[in-house]
Design an enzyme around this catalytic site. Structure first.
Site, PDB file in Angstrom:
ATOM      1  N   TYR B 100       0.816  -1.209   0.000  1.00  0.00           N
ATOM      2  CA  TYR B 100       0.000   0.000   0.000  1.00  0.00           C
ATOM      3  C   TYR B 100       0.855   1.266   0.000  1.00  0.00           C
ATOM      4  O   TYR B 100       0.510   2.256  -0.632  1.00  0.00           O
ATOM      5  CB  TYR B 100      -0.979  -0.007   1.180  1.00  0.00           C
ATOM      6  CG  TYR B 100      -2.107  -0.983   0.938  1.00  0.00           C
ATOM      7  CD1 TYR B 100      -2.904  -0.858  -0.192  1.00  0.00           C
ATOM      8  CD2 TYR B 100      -2.357  -2.039   1.803  1.00  0.00           C
ATOM      9  CE1 TYR B 100      -3.923  -1.753  -0.448  1.00  0.00           C
ATOM     10  CE2 TYR B 100      -3.376  -2.947   1.561  1.00  0.00           C
ATOM     11  CZ  TYR B 100      -4.165  -2.796   0.434  1.00  0.00           C
ATOM     12  OH  TYR B 100      -5.168  -3.675   0.175  1.00  0.00           O
ATOM     13  N   GLU B 199      -1.817 -31.500   7.825  1.00  0.00           N
ATOM     14  CA  GLU B 199      -2.210 -30.521   6.806  1.00  0.00           C
ATOM     15  C   GLU B 199      -3.471 -29.758   7.163  1.00  0.00           C
ATOM     16  O   GLU B 199      -3.509 -28.537   7.108  1.00  0.00           O
ATOM     17  CB  GLU B 199      -2.406 -31.223   5.444  1.00  0.00           C
ATOM     18  CG  GLU B 199      -2.877 -30.256   4.365  1.00  0.00           C
ATOM     19  CD  GLU B 199      -2.813 -30.827   2.954  1.00  0.00           C
ATOM     20  OE1 GLU B 199      -2.313 -31.948   2.777  1.00  0.00           O
ATOM     21  OE2 GLU B 199      -3.253 -30.130   2.025  1.00  0.00           O
ATOM     22  N   ASP B 251      -2.985 -34.817   3.077  1.00  0.00           N
ATOM     23  CA  ASP B 251      -3.901 -35.447   2.127  1.00  0.00           C
ATOM     24  C   ASP B 251      -3.067 -36.277   1.162  1.00  0.00           C
ATOM     25  O   ASP B 251      -1.853 -36.096   1.069  1.00  0.00           O
ATOM     26  CB  ASP B 251      -4.646 -34.376   1.304  1.00  0.00           C
ATOM     27  CG  ASP B 251      -5.748 -33.689   2.112  1.00  0.00           C
ATOM     28  OD1 ASP B 251      -6.198 -34.265   3.126  1.00  0.00           O
ATOM     29  OD2 ASP B 251      -6.138 -32.574   1.718  1.00  0.00           O
TER      30      ASP B 251
END
Ligand SMILES: Nc1ncnc2c1ncn2[C@@H]1O[C@H](COP(=O)(O)OP(=O)(O)OP(=O)(O)O)[C@@H](O)[C@H]1O
Ligand SMILES: [Mg+2]
Lengths: 684, 366
Positions: B100, B199, B251
């Site tokens: 910004y 995870e 996973d």
């Protein structure tokens, strides 16, 4: 007895026509409430434009739509023009009798063709509201205007009228109306916005009628105005005689029986275009008809034989009899410059390219294709382009998919010209609108609704050619734009970013800001030409500036050349850097040697043009090192231009010598038509 | 224990070298440049000494001959100036704040947050400094941790707080801060046998609810998908300083393989600091391709993107060992992937009662 029967038969025929249309009003474009309104506007406005064109008046048209009863969908349409008006005694026939039109038998390009149009509106109004249509007509030779309410008796195909009288027609500003026509009619209809709307129809009409001034007041009371952008009326169209290739048996028979000519050779020469004395004799020979035969007394099998000779089915020495092409001065194309103006007045965008093909002939009917493309900002990039179809300057708004003109667009692989198109077929996508206009003495539609053009392979081919040619213009433009964007980037790089890097790095390191020239030359290592062509609002002229930058480490010398619209009557002014004429429309400047880092500016002004006439100057160069933003001059092309100039002038001289030739407009021979008669089938 | 932090002066000198490269080029009449290692998988190689993957010798030169890269250089200069200002003022900012702030940099402003993150990384790579040296903080929030381990964290007031990640925390565990360096965190003591990195939050919470950390004497670390630098860093510190085994439970899909690679071998984007973030001793526990078959897990078909990712992994040097090649090929053959939570097919306790004990037993951890 027999007289009564005949009269009855005649009446029955007329009854059949009126009732047929009453039952089949969808053929006339009155099949839905929204479409009915557009059709009504269309019939009225087409007539106004036709009448003005015929009377050589610059049209000023005002259309107003008012909602009368929202629940019952009753709408009032008022349409006014400044045309010649209609004599009082003719009003009832024009508005109350089907198939009464002044153009019915004339072979030339006009909007209205059948004499059905406005009567259909009167009929629809009567069917849906039970009301008559109010007509006010003023012709120049009379002091007052005629007013009358017209309805019609569909069984008798006759007008019914009431409240006939005369009045003084005053304009809103208090002046008296000189001439014109006003139609006020109420009907069951719906006003809608969008692609198929009265607004769109009028907008499209204004594109192809740049000479017309059109005002539309919509039901919300908002006024839309499309001003006139040219004072030039469409070229006056001439009526032509039918061409043997486009004639039907029935027509031929009628022409013969109505003929008072004493012998066939005279009959053929007098009544057909494309007919030389030799051709007439040969046709009669192959049709086995005596040259001296009286047309009136020809037998049915002789008509047939003559038609076969026309069509090339009967041959002389195994060859069809050679005929000349019909003249094409019966067509009135819009022409490229005016298409450009028309498009840019209704669509706010930068780039317009147009293409008007030379007139040509299919099956005995002259026709001409024109296309235009407007491209750029303000239009949606991920939607199919807007297709603007026109036949004889009449917008076609429905049945886009089934129309020959759309098929022509779909048959072009637009990807090569810079538009998106899935699989290279179909209507392309992109921020663009494509206009296609077919001008012809005999436009063949797929149905009476006159919304889609019927297939004809010759016309399709011709349209495709026009589109391809125009596509090349688009590609050139896009390529130039891309190049310019690249050049622009380079300029930003050396003018803004590199200096900023130098400054900031010096500041961080606490060292002096370094000299930039070396880096800039290294980065650009090119000679760059920048061209700007802008319309100057104050002077009403077009200002052109060409700047050449040498961003290389060596001195360079060039000749710069620029295109300018000399042919369109532009005048070059304030050209302080001199130069000389290289060819028509090409000016050249031999420049002094440009040292590394040096720039040279050429500036001039073009007068005699209107806004939007000239927006892009092509810059060429002669010299060894390439110039970004300019094209290396193709000397062969230049020679070609010069050669054409030379030929052009000598041709002009020639043709003025033979201006009193018998058939100066006739063109080279055409082969007889092949296959079925489709788009330009001719006839009734 | 190595310390990667540079002093403020060292950082400034390193940054000035980057600036000087550009400046000197201009003085020589050439286009300014910035030279940096190629940051793709084609330029990572195993470093035998460090036991992780590092950038190789390939270098690329960003030169200011195109508008895009010239703007990059200008941005880099603005960032350098900004860092210097922060160092001098004793401040720090987040990467997002810098994005910004760049609004005021005119021609040098960033087009996207991603651009500013990448540039900060570029500067790290070229200067061999860390973004902590640059006083730039990531936005990413760190992981959660639970288990019987005790550490000291210095809070905002500069006081050291002693925290036990089992007794002093709620159900959500101990929140890992973005800075886990010595000046901020000290590892004190523990009574665990290994650390398990997980995870998904759902699985992390399942193990906590089932009391897995206590039953199996382990620490649990929630990775939150692709783990943040601080997560990888604290994992490495615990593994090295406490000499603990690390198992990774993810996973069973190509993206999880990549997460594991970034934990164990080093991530491609941060290969310049792999030795500082990677835990080479970490083991992939599951879900493996053969788990999908062995446990008959509910599964999904591989998407075209999955297949593409797997194929890319086959040529990624980090997956060059035979076990990974077999796993990747097996998944390609199966055409299937499965989530951690698909184990719930056999009940909520299946993962803690059966699956994990079996898998850990293979490793001699249960
Ligand atoms: N606004 C008008 N000003 C002057 N004459 C008009 C006007 N409108 C119609 N006419 C005359 O009335 C005739 C009949 O018009 P109508 O619309 O019924 O048929 P058309 O225009 O000839 O053919 P089409 O059926 O294709 O519209 C026209 O040919 C024209 O001579
Ligand atoms: Mg009409």
């Amino acid at each position: 007895m027999s007289g009564t029967a005949e009269r009855m038969a005649k009446n029955q025929k007329q009854v059949a026509i009126s009732e047929f249309f009453e039952k089949n009003k969808h053929f006339l474009g009155f099949d839905s409430l929204t479409r009915s309104l557009i059709t009504a506007v269309k019939e009225a406005v087409d007539n106004s434009l036709d009448a003005c064109e015929e009377a050589r008046i610059l049209p000023k048209i005002r259309v107003q739509i008012t909602k009368i009863d929202d629940k019952k969908n009753i709408i009032e349409l008022k349409s006014e023009d400044n045309g010649p008006g209609i004599p009082q005694r003719s009003i009832e026939k024009v508005f109350g009798q089907l198939l009464f039109g002044s153009r019915f038998h004339a072979i030339r390009q006009s909007r209205g063709q059948q004499g059905i149009g406005i009567t259909g509106v009167v009929m629809y109004s009567q069917l849906t509201t039970g009301r008559k249509t109010h007509v006010r007509s003023k012709i120049a030779t009379e002091a007052s205007a005629a007013i009358v309410d017209i309805g019609l008796d569909t069984r008798k195909n006759k007008a019914t009228k009431s409240n006939e009288s005369r009045e003084i027609w005053e304009n809103p500003d208090g002046s008296f109306k000189e001439h014109g026509l006003e139609v006020t009619t109420r009907m069951k209809a719906k006003y809608q916005k969008g692609r198929q709307s009265v607004y769109q129809y009028l907008r499209m009409t204004s594109i192809v009628n740049p000479h017309a001034d059109i005002t539309f007041i919509d039901p919300e009371g908002e006024t839309h105005h499309w001003p006139r952008v040219t004072e030039r009326l469409p070229t006056k169209v001439e009526s032509i005689k039918p061409h043997p290739h486009g004639i039907h048996l029935g027509t031929l028979q009628r022409m013969c029986t109505e003929s008072t000519d004493s012998r066939m050779t005279v009959f053929l020469r007098n009544n057909f275009s494309g007919m030389s004395t030799r051709a007439a004799k040969e046709l009669l020979e192959v049709a086995e008809i005596s040259e001296k035969a009286k047309p009136k007394s020809l037998k049915p099998e002789q008509y047939r034989a003559l038609l076969e000779a026309f069509q090339g089915e009967r041959t002389l020495n195994n060859k069809p009899v050679k005929l000349l092409n019909p003249p094409t001065n019966c067509l009135s194309p819009i022409e490229e410059l005016l298409i450009k103006k028309g498009l840019s007045k209704t669509i706010d965008s930068r780039f317009v390219t147009t293409m008007t093909r030379s007139p040509t002939v299919t099956q005995g009917n002259p026709y001409q294709v024109e296309v235009g493309l407007i491209f750029g900002d303000g239009m949606l990039a991920d939607k199919p382009v807007e297709v603007l179809r026109f036949a004889n300057r009449v917008p076609l708004m429905y049945q886009q998919g089934g129309c020959l003109l759309t098929k022509a667009i779909e048959s072009v692989d637009w990807r090569q010209y810079g538009l998106d198109q899935a699989g290279g077929r179909g209507v392309p996508k992109g921020p663009a609108a494509i206009l296609v206009h077919l001008a012809s003495t005999n436009v063949q539609f797929t149905s009476e609704a006159k919304e889609a053009l019927a297939d004809n392979s010759e016309v399709l081919d011709e349209t495709r050619k026009a589109l391809l040619e125009m596509g090349r213009g688009l590609r050139k433009h896009l390529e130039k734009k891309k190049k310019m964007a690249k050049t622009q980037e380079k300029f930003e790089l050396v003018n803004d970013i590199i200096p900023a890097i130098a400054e900031k790095s010096a500041q961080i390191l606490g060292r002096p800001v370094p000299e930039l020239a070396g880096s800039i030359t290294k980065i650009m290592s090119a000679v760059i030409a920048e061209e700007e062509t802008v319309w100057n609002k104050e002077t009403k002229k077009t200002d052109v500036s060409i700047t050449l930058f040498n961003y290389t480490s060596r001195a360079r010398s060039y000749t710069l050349l620029a295109s300018w619209p000399e042919r369109d009557g532009a005048v070059m002014e304030n050209n302080n850097t001199g130069g000389r004429k290289e060819a028509t429309g090409v000016w050249a400047w031999k420049l002094d040697t440009l040292e590394p880092g040096q720039t040279y500016v050429i500036k001039y002004t073009l007068s005699g043009l209107e806004k939007g006439d000239w927006t892009d100057t092509d810059v060429f160069f002669r010299g060894s090192q390439d110039v970004i933003g300019a094209t290396k001059m193709d000397e062969k092309l230049l020679e070609e231009i010069r050669r054409q100039e030379a030929v052009g002038t000598s041709k002009e001289e020639e043709s003025s010598d033979e201006s009193d030739d018998v058939e100066p407009l006739a063109e080279p021979e055409v082969p007889p038509p092949t296959g079925q008669q489709t788009l330009f089938g001719g006839g009734e | 224990m190595m310390s990667r932090t540079h002093t403020n002066d060292e950082t400034k000198i390193a940054l000035h070298e980057v600036v000087a490269e550009m400046y000197d080029k201009i003085v020589k009449g050439e286009a300014p440049t910035m030279t940096l290692p190629v940051r793709t998988k084609t330029n990572i190689a195993f470093d035998d000494k460090l036991g992780v993957y590092k950038y190789g010798k390939k270098r690329s030169t960003r030169d200011a001959t195109s508008l895009g890269s010239a703007k990059q250089l200008l941005r880099a200069l603005h960032v350098v100036e900004f860092i210097e200002e922060m160092i001098d003022a004793g401040k720090s900012s987040t990467l997002r704040e810098m994005y910004y702030i760049s609004e005021a940099w005119g021609l040098g402003k960033f087009g996207s947050q991603n651009e500013s993150n990448n540039l900060a990384e570029d500067l790290e790579v070229v200067t061999k400094c860390l973004r902590e040296d640059f006083k730039l903080r990531p936005e990413e929030d760190g992981a959660r941790m639970i288990g019987n381990l005790t550490l000291r964290e210095r809070n905002r007031r500069g006081e050291w707080m002693r925290i036990n990640a089992r007794d002093d925390v709620g159900d959500s565990g101990y929140g890992v801060p973005y800075n886990v360096e010595l000046e901020k965190i000290e590892l004190l003591e523990h009574d665990i046998k290994f650390i398990m990195a997980i995870e998904t939050g759902g699985m992390f919470d399942r193990l906590i609810e089932n009391g897995f950390d206590e039953d199996f004497n382990c620490g649990l670390l929630h990775l939150k998908g692709q783990p943040a630098r601080s997560t990888r860093r604290i994992l490495k510190r615990m593994s090295e300083e406490w000499d603990l085994p690390v198992v990774v439970f993810l996973d069973g899909d190509p993206w999880s393989f990549r997460i594991f690679a970034s934990i164990a071998y080093g991530a491609i984007k941060t290969a310049h600091i792999s030795e500082y973030l990677a835990t080479p001793s970490a083991t992939y526990l599951g879900i493996t391709a053969d788990d999908i078959m062995a446990y008959d897990l509910p599964n999904d078909d591989l998407s075209p993107r999955d297949v593409e990712a797997l194929k890319a992994e086959l040529s990624d040097p980090r997956f060059a060992d035979p076990w990974w090649q077999e796993q990747i090929n097996m998944m390609l053959e199966l055409g299937k992937k499965a989530e951690q939570q698909s184990l719930a097919k056999y009940g909520l306790d299946f993962v803690t009662d059966t699956y994990l004990p079996e898998k850990l037993a293979e490793l001699g951890l249960a």
